[in-house]
Write a protein that holds these residues in place. Structure first.
Motif, PDB file in Angstrom:
ATOM      1  N   ASN A   1       0.829  -1.198   0.000  1.00 51.20           N
ATOM      2  CA  ASN A   1       0.000   0.000   0.000  1.00 51.20           C
ATOM      3  C   ASN A   1       0.867   1.252   0.000  1.00 51.20           C
ATOM      4  N   SER A   2       1.952   1.226   0.739  1.00 55.89           N
ATOM      5  CA  SER A   2       2.868   2.369   0.785  1.00 55.89           C
ATOM      6  C   SER A   2       3.536   2.595  -0.568  1.00 55.89           C
ATOM      7  N   VAL A   3       3.967   1.510  -1.214  1.00 57.38           N
ATOM      8  CA  VAL A   3       4.582   1.628  -2.540  1.00 57.38           C
ATOM      9  C   VAL A   3       3.587   2.235  -3.529  1.00 57.38           C
ATOM     10  N   LEU A   4       2.340   1.764  -3.473  1.00 58.70           N
ATOM     11  CA  LEU A   4       1.317   2.286  -4.384  1.00 58.70           C
ATOM     12  C   LEU A   4       1.006   3.760  -4.090  1.00 58.70           C
ATOM     13  N   HIS A   5       1.034   4.127  -2.822  1.00 58.47           N
ATOM     14  CA  HIS A   5       0.793   5.533  -2.463  1.00 58.47           C
ATOM     15  C   HIS A   5       1.902   6.430  -3.016  1.00 58.47           C
ATOM     16  N   ILE A   6       3.141   6.019  -2.850  1.00 62.79           N
ATOM     17  CA  ILE A   6       4.266   6.800  -3.357  1.00 62.79           C
ATOM     18  C   ILE A   6       4.194   6.906  -4.876  1.00 62.79           C
ATOM     19  N   ALA A   7       3.852   5.803  -5.536  1.00 60.02           N
ATOM     20  CA  ALA A   7       3.717   5.826  -6.996  1.00 60.02           C
ATOM     21  C   ALA A   7       2.583   6.758  -7.416  1.00 60.02           C
ATOM     22  N   SER A   8       1.489   6.756  -6.672  1.00 55.56           N
ATOM     23  CA  SER A   8       0.355   7.630  -6.991  1.00 55.56           C
ATOM     24  C   SER A   8       0.741   9.096  -6.855  1.00 55.56           C
ATOM     25  N   VAL A   9       1.426   9.437  -5.777  1.00 59.64           N
ATOM     26  CA  VAL A   9       1.870  10.822  -5.570  1.00 59.64           C
ATOM     27  C   VAL A   9       2.851  11.232  -6.663  1.00 59.64           C
TER      28      VAL A   9
ATOM     29  N   THR B   1       3.990  14.043 -12.088  1.00 58.50           N
ATOM     30  CA  THR B   1       4.729  13.949 -13.346  1.00 58.50           C
ATOM     31  C   THR B   1       3.933  13.451 -14.543  1.00 58.50           C
ATOM     32  N   GLN B   2       2.797  12.810 -14.320  1.00 59.56           N
ATOM     33  CA  GLN B   2       2.059  12.179 -15.415  1.00 59.56           C
ATOM     34  C   GLN B   2       0.742  12.907 -15.694  1.00 59.56           C
ATOM     35  N   PRO B   3       0.572  13.445 -16.900  1.00 54.28           N
ATOM     36  CA  PRO B   3      -0.681  14.140 -17.230  1.00 54.28           C
ATOM     37  C   PRO B   3      -1.914  13.228 -17.112  1.00 54.28           C
ATOM     38  N   GLU B   4      -1.748  11.922 -17.401  1.00 55.37           N
ATOM     39  CA  GLU B   4      -2.883  11.003 -17.293  1.00 55.37           C
ATOM     40  C   GLU B   4      -3.375  10.901 -15.846  1.00 55.37           C
ATOM     41  N   ALA B   5      -2.451  10.858 -14.925  1.00 57.53           N
ATOM     42  CA  ALA B   5      -2.816  10.772 -13.509  1.00 57.53           C
ATOM     43  C   ALA B   5      -3.475  12.061 -13.040  1.00 57.53           C
ATOM     44  N   VAL B   6      -2.943  13.184 -13.482  1.00 60.63           N
ATOM     45  CA  VAL B   6      -3.537  14.482 -13.125  1.00 60.63           C
ATOM     46  C   VAL B   6      -4.970  14.543 -13.644  1.00 60.63           C
ATOM     47  N   ALA B   7      -5.179  14.116 -14.893  1.00 64.60           N
ATOM     48  CA  ALA B   7      -6.518  14.132 -15.485  1.00 64.60           C
ATOM     49  C   ALA B   7      -7.455  13.181 -14.746  1.00 64.60           C
ATOM     50  N   TYR B   8      -6.949  11.994 -14.370  1.00 59.64           N
ATOM     51  CA  TYR B   8      -7.770  11.016 -13.650  1.00 59.64           C
ATOM     52  C   TYR B   8      -8.214  11.585 -12.300  1.00 59.64           C
TER      53      TYR B   8
ATOM     54  N   LYS C   1     -12.018  12.539 -11.058  1.00 60.11           N
ATOM     55  CA  LYS C   1     -12.625  12.030  -9.826  1.00 60.11           C
ATOM     56  C   LYS C   1     -13.107  13.177  -8.933  1.00 60.11           C
ATOM     57  N   ALA C   2     -12.324  14.253  -8.880  1.00 57.05           N
ATOM     58  CA  ALA C   2     -12.745  15.427  -8.100  1.00 57.05           C
ATOM     59  C   ALA C   2     -14.006  16.035  -8.724  1.00 57.05           C
ATOM     60  N   GLY C   3     -14.076  16.026 -10.054  1.00 52.15           N
ATOM     61  CA  GLY C   3     -15.258  16.532 -10.742  1.00 52.15           C
ATOM     62  C   GLY C   3     -16.492  15.683 -10.490  1.00 52.15           C
ATOM     63  N   GLU C   4     -16.299  14.423 -10.138  1.00 47.87           N
ATOM     64  CA  GLU C   4     -17.407  13.532  -9.804  1.00 47.87           C
ATOM     65  C   GLU C   4     -17.874  13.730  -8.362  1.00 47.87           C
ATOM     66  N   GLY C   5     -17.268  14.687  -7.672  1.00 50.71           N
ATOM     67  CA  GLY C   5     -17.667  14.971  -6.292  1.00 50.71           C
ATOM     68  C   GLY C   5     -16.867  14.228  -5.246  1.00 50.71           C
TER      69      GLY C   5
ATOM     70  N   GLU D   1     -10.618  10.374  -1.436  1.00 47.93           N
ATOM     71  CA  GLU D   1     -11.352   9.370  -2.211  1.00 47.93           C
ATOM     72  C   GLU D   1     -10.757   9.219  -3.612  1.00 47.93           C
ATOM     73  N   ALA D   2     -10.347  10.335  -4.205  1.00 47.50           N
ATOM     74  CA  ALA D   2      -9.715  10.281  -5.528  1.00 47.50           C
ATOM     75  C   ALA D   2      -8.391   9.529  -5.459  1.00 47.50           C
ATOM     76  N   ARG D   3      -7.629   9.754  -4.412  1.00 47.77           N
ATOM     77  CA  ARG D   3      -6.363   9.036  -4.232  1.00 47.77           C
ATOM     78  C   ARG D   3      -6.613   7.535  -4.075  1.00 47.77           C
ATOM     79  N   ARG D   4      -7.645   7.170  -3.310  1.00 51.17           N
ATOM     80  CA  ARG D   4      -7.997   5.766  -3.133  1.00 51.17           C
ATOM     81  C   ARG D   4      -8.300   5.125  -4.484  1.00 51.17           C
ATOM     82  N   ALA D   5      -9.075   5.811  -5.305  1.00 48.98           N
ATOM     83  CA  ALA D   5      -9.430   5.279  -6.622  1.00 48.98           C
ATOM     84  C   ALA D   5      -8.186   5.137  -7.505  1.00 48.98           C
ATOM     85  N   HIS D   6      -7.288   6.101  -7.419  1.00 52.75           N
ATOM     86  CA  HIS D   6      -6.072   6.031  -8.225  1.00 52.75           C
ATOM     87  C   HIS D   6      -5.169   4.888  -7.754  1.00 52.75           C
ATOM     88  N   LYS D   7      -5.069   4.684  -6.459  1.00 54.19           N
ATOM     89  CA  LYS D   7      -4.259   3.579  -5.944  1.00 54.19           C
ATOM     90  C   LYS D   7      -4.838   2.241  -6.382  1.00 54.19           C
TER      91      LYS D   7
END
Length: 145
Positions: free
Chosen positions: A80-88, A93-100, A104-108, A113-119
């Motif tokens: 979980n820690s490795v995935l969190h660091i990768a998400s941050v 650095t990644q436009p795809e992650a920023v857009a994702y 998620k923020a646009g979905e409310g 919660e957005a970080r959880r979904a990205h992880k």
């Protein structure tokens, strides 16, 4: 030490380092903790094992499905820690992650919660990569003619 780990990962035949935010140390942690990736027959089982699966936040009373979810506080904290660091890292650095995360923020969703979904999305990509690596490792070597 990192160079030595890099060489060992090359010999192991993994492509985990191709995922943005996962370097040699993180890839080594993933490989050591996961072990045989084929023991997870579905992405959801891996997500649950590493603590990125969703947990309903509602009490279960009332009609309909739960609206809110939270991170699962059980599971493998190292992964979980490795995935969190990768998400941050990907968020920086990644436009795809920023857009994702923005979508998620646009979905409310809140930032958490957005970080959880990205992880969870990252967990799915990691287990798919390890499955492909394991399949490639088990293929018999073709002799060149």
């Amino acid at each position: 030490m990192e160079r030595l780990i890099d060489e060992l990962l090359d010999r192991h035949g993994t492509n985990l380092r191709d995922e943005p935010g996962i370097g040699p140390i993180a890839a080594a942690i993933l490989l050591c903790e996961v072990g045989d990736p084929t023991r997870f027959d579905r992405e959801s089982k891996f997500a649950r094992w590493c603590g990125t699966g969703v947990v309903a936040l509602s009490s279960g009373k009332g009609a309909g499905d739960p609206v809110k979810h939270r991170l699962d506080f059980t599971g493998n904290r190292h992964i979980n820690s490795v995935l969190h660091i990768a998400s941050v890292t990907q968020q920086r650095t990644q436009p795809e992650a920023v857009a994702y995360l923005a979508r998620k923020a646009g979905e409310g969703k809140t930032r958490r919660e957005a970080r959880r979904a990205h992880k969870r999305q990252l967990a799915n990509r990691v287990i798919r990569r390890t499955w492909r690596d394991e399949t490639a490792r088990k293929q018999p070597f073709a002799l060149a003619a």
